[in-house]
Design a protein around this motif. Structure first.
Motif, mmCIF file in Angstrom:
data_model
loop_
_atom_site.group_PDB
_atom_site.id
_atom_site.type_symbol
_atom_site.label_atom_id
_atom_site.label_comp_id
_atom_site.label_asym_id
_atom_site.label_seq_id
_atom_site.Cartn_x
_atom_site.Cartn_y
_atom_site.Cartn_z
ATOM 1 N N PRO A 1 46.092 -10.360 71.258
ATOM 2 C CA PRO A 1 46.807 -10.449 69.984
ATOM 3 C C PRO A 1 47.648 -11.708 69.914
ATOM 4 O O PRO A 1 48.228 -12.136 70.895
ATOM 5 C CB PRO A 1 47.705 -9.211 69.988
ATOM 6 N N PRO B 1 40.006 -9.619 73.715
ATOM 7 C CA PRO B 1 40.859 -10.147 72.653
ATOM 8 C C PRO B 1 42.317 -10.129 73.083
ATOM 9 O O PRO B 1 42.744 -9.265 73.827
ATOM 10 C CB PRO B 1 40.622 -9.185 71.494
ATOM 11 N N LEU C 1 46.192 -4.038 65.416
ATOM 12 C CA LEU C 1 46.077 -4.923 64.257
ATOM 13 C C LEU C 1 46.343 -4.165 62.959
ATOM 14 O O LEU C 1 47.023 -4.671 62.070
ATOM 15 C CB LEU C 1 44.686 -5.566 64.212
ATOM 16 N N ARG D 1 38.688 -14.721 64.499
ATOM 17 C CA ARG D 1 38.796 -13.867 63.312
ATOM 18 C C ARG D 1 37.709 -12.793 63.320
ATOM 19 O O ARG D 1 37.961 -11.643 62.975
ATOM 20 C CB ARG D 1 38.715 -14.726 62.048
ATOM 21 N N GLU E 1 38.686 -10.040 65.608
ATOM 22 C CA GLU E 1 39.680 -9.159 64.985
ATOM 23 C C GLU E 1 39.010 -8.162 64.039
ATOM 24 O O GLU E 1 39.358 -6.983 64.026
ATOM 25 C CB GLU E 1 40.724 -9.980 64.243
#
Length: 121
Positions: free
Chosen positions: A6, A4, A108, A61, A64
């Protein structure tokens, strides 16, 4: 699985609506969101592009949310916290990737705490 990354200042893509298909249509391996019935190549490209963007936005999404869940499960304040190895086993990741996801999730969550209005998407 890709790591991932950010996206702090990038706007979130709004996915195109994904219309759910009846079970009979979904069972047909040639059927995919009715794309096979579109004859006009311009319309096919447009709809296929919409679906591609929607799936990418949904995947981003979901990653996340995976990261946030991993960070919560690894929280040292939890009496039932999990180790990175345990998280990796549950999510079918490598232990190194689980560690990165825990850190990403913590980032996050720290970002969400610093905002007055949570991002609805």
């Amino acid at each position: 699985m890709a790591e991932p990354t950010p996206r702090r200042n990038e706007p979130r893509l709004r996915p195109a609506p994904l219309l759910f298909e009846p079970a009979e249509a979904a069972a047909d391996p040639e059927h995919f969101f009715d794309l096979e019935s579109i004859d006009d190549p311009r319309a096919l490209l447009a709809r296929a592009t919409e679906l591609t963007q929607a799936f990418r936005a949904a995947a981003d999404r979901a990653v996340e949310f995976q990261a946030i869940a991993a960070a919560q499960l690894a929280d040292p304040r939890r009496f039932d916290r999990l180790t990175p190895a345990d998280i990796a086993a549950r999510a079918e990741w490598t232990e190194d990737y689980a560690k990165k996801m825990v850190e990403f999730g913590r980032d996050l969550m720290r970002g969400a705490e610093g905002r007055n209005h949570p991002d609805p998407v």
